[in-house]
Design a protein around this motif. Sequence first.
Motif, short mmCIF file in Angstrom:
data_model
loop_
_atom_site.label_atom_id
_atom_site.label_comp_id
_atom_site.label_asym_id
_atom_site.label_seq_id
_atom_site.Cartn_x
_atom_site.Cartn_y
_atom_site.Cartn_z
N VAL A 119 0.79 -1.22 0.15
CA VAL A 119 0.10 0.15 -0.28
C VAL A 119 0.78 1.24 -0.08
O VAL A 119 1.76 1.42 0.69
CB VAL A 119 -0.85 0.03 1.17
CG1 VAL A 119 -1.82 1.28 1.00
CG2 VAL A 119 -1.85 -1.18 1.38
N ARG A 120 0.70 2.24 -0.88
CA ARG A 120 1.38 3.43 -0.90
C ARG A 120 0.99 4.37 0.16
O ARG A 120 -0.10 4.71 0.13
CB ARG A 120 1.20 4.09 -2.25
CG ARG A 120 2.05 3.19 -3.51
CD ARG A 120 2.06 3.65 -4.86
NE ARG A 120 0.77 3.96 -5.15
CZ ARG A 120 0.52 4.86 -6.21
NH1 ARG A 120 1.29 5.40 -6.88
NH2 ARG A 120 -1.10 4.97 -6.51
N ILE A 121 1.77 4.85 1.00
CA ILE A 121 1.58 5.89 1.92
C ILE A 121 2.67 6.93 2.04
O ILE A 121 3.88 6.71 1.48
CB ILE A 121 1.57 5.39 3.29
CG1 ILE A 121 2.59 4.70 3.82
CG2 ILE A 121 0.19 4.34 3.39
CD1 ILE A 121 3.46 5.61 4.57
N LEU A 122 2.24 8.16 2.45
CA LEU A 122 3.11 9.37 2.35
C LEU A 122 2.98 9.72 4.03
O LEU A 122 1.94 10.07 4.29
CB LEU A 122 3.18 10.21 1.49
CG LEU A 122 3.10 10.06 0.21
CD1 LEU A 122 2.66 11.31 -1.09
CD2 LEU A 122 4.72 9.74 -0.18
N ALA A 123 4.07 9.95 4.72
CA ALA A 123 4.11 10.84 5.74
C ALA A 123 4.04 11.97 5.70
O ALA A 123 4.84 12.50 4.81
CB ALA A 123 5.34 10.33 6.65
N ILE A 124 3.19 12.84 6.35
CA ILE A 124 2.90 14.13 6.15
C ILE A 124 2.99 14.88 7.71
O ILE A 124 2.76 14.24 8.59
CB ILE A 124 1.81 14.61 5.41
CG1 ILE A 124 0.55 14.12 6.21
CG2 ILE A 124 1.80 14.33 4.04
CD1 ILE A 124 -0.82 14.27 5.59
N LYS A 125 3.29 16.24 7.89
CA LYS A 125 3.16 16.94 8.95
C LYS A 125 3.80 16.52 9.95
O LYS A 125 5.09 16.10 9.76
CB LYS A 125 1.64 17.14 9.17
CG LYS A 125 0.79 17.76 8.05
CD LYS A 125 -0.79 17.79 8.70
CE LYS A 125 -0.75 18.72 9.76
NZ LYS A 125 -1.91 18.17 10.69
N GLY A 126 3.50 16.92 11.16
CA GLY A 126 4.16 16.36 12.46
C GLY A 126 5.59 16.67 12.60
O GLY A 126 6.01 17.83 12.25
N PRO A 127 6.35 15.92 13.04
CA PRO A 127 7.78 16.09 13.07
C PRO A 127 8.57 16.39 11.96
O PRO A 127 9.64 16.76 11.79
CB PRO A 127 8.33 14.92 13.89
CG PRO A 127 7.05 13.70 13.65
CD PRO A 127 5.81 14.49 13.73
N LEU A 128 8.06 15.87 10.96
CA LEU A 128 8.61 16.15 9.60
C LEU A 128 8.74 17.53 9.18
O LEU A 128 9.78 17.91 8.95
CB LEU A 128 7.72 15.49 8.81
CG LEU A 128 7.63 14.26 8.58
CD1 LEU A 128 6.59 13.47 7.53
CD2 LEU A 128 9.19 13.19 8.00
N LEU A 129 7.92 18.34 9.61
CA LEU A 129 8.08 19.68 9.64
C LEU A 129 9.26 20.57 10.42
O LEU A 129 10.05 21.22 9.66
CB LEU A 129 6.72 20.51 9.94
CG LEU A 129 5.43 20.12 9.45
CD1 LEU A 129 4.26 20.85 9.90
CD2 LEU A 129 5.66 20.29 7.81
N GLU A 130 9.42 20.12 11.47
CA GLU A 130 10.74 20.25 12.12
C GLU A 130 12.15 20.06 11.18
O GLU A 130 12.88 20.82 11.17
CB GLU A 130 10.76 19.76 13.55
CG GLU A 130 9.69 20.43 14.31
CD GLU A 130 9.56 19.36 15.45
OE1 GLU A 130 10.51 18.89 16.15
OE2 GLU A 130 8.39 19.23 16.18
N LYS A 131 12.04 18.69 10.88
CA LYS A 131 13.08 18.21 10.30
C LYS A 131 13.46 18.98 8.79
O LYS A 131 14.54 19.02 8.35
CB LYS A 131 13.14 16.75 9.97
CG LYS A 131 12.98 15.82 11.18
CD LYS A 131 13.14 14.25 10.90
CE LYS A 131 13.02 13.37 11.92
NZ LYS A 131 14.69 13.19 12.13
N MET A 132 12.30 19.43 8.28
CA MET A 132 12.34 20.20 7.03
C MET A 132 12.80 21.51 7.08
O MET A 132 12.64 22.59 6.34
CB MET A 132 11.23 19.87 6.34
CG MET A 132 10.98 18.37 5.83
SD MET A 132 9.48 18.05 4.88
CE MET A 132 9.73 16.40 4.17
#
Length: 309
Positions: free
Chosen positions: A34-47
């Motif tokens: 199943v194709r999924i993408l992680a969005i928002k959350g702690p990813l915003l800090e890393k970016m």
Amino acid sequence: MSRQADSAAVSLPIAAATPLAYALVARIAVEHSVRILAIKGPLLEKMGLRSKKISSDADILVEPSRMSELCTILEKYGWNDRDVRFSPSILDPHSRTLIHANWPSDIDVHSYFPGFFGKADEVFELLWETRIEGELANVPIPTASRVANAVIALLHVLRNSPTADDNVQHAEIMAALKQDMEPAEFQALVRLADVGRIRRVLEKELRELGVAGPFDDLDSVELARWEINRTSAEATTGGWLYAIRTAGWKAKIGIFFRALHPSNEELRKDPGMADANHLEMVRTRAKRLARGIRTLPAASINLFRNRVN
């Protein structure tokens, strides 16, 4: 699960639980193709798109046609839909919140994200095509690109009346994009604006980032729904009024009485109300009615202002 392992799961700090939830879903999705993408959350800090903040849920975007399938798979691992009181939505339903008895954070599974008015499958395909490899809990995870995550976060803070925290996050995202957006990222932003049909919704932000018009990519009904949702003084009151206005004549009365007097079973789904006694139920109904009366004028004006002829 052993009692020792069960106890360890309960004491897992939320700062660690949320990244682990992302990693868990990513692993399960790969196992089931199943194709999924992680969005928002702690990813915003890393970016570099927001300052440090503890996230209480893991946001997952899944290919739209397989959302139910993914939630069914996660159910086998102990993740079940949160049982919440019904409240009508101005925008189309787009997500399911899953909880686990031994996990302190939630998983929000999205089939699309509100604010995108392009076709859900086309938006996902573009986000999948431009994905990058992120990392959470030391696990590689397919992630929406930095520009895509920035757009999704902006749509999130703009879809309702913004709070002070929302305004801070909005300013952080815009400052980050203005400071170091590469030419390739700018082109990706323009393409996402077109495929996702977010030009009208994010007109102010796109103009500030140098994107040229036109910005009239929504029809009158789509724009009205977005504006009603975005400017509602009280999301619940606005939602009920919108539901009454758009329902057929026979359904209007039932919706009105459900808004005015929800059942005890429905009220017990609110946080802290599961074991409420009779007096607590009466107080809750009184507070709810008072809040509705207080916010009704603003919600009514908002609905009238954004009516579609």
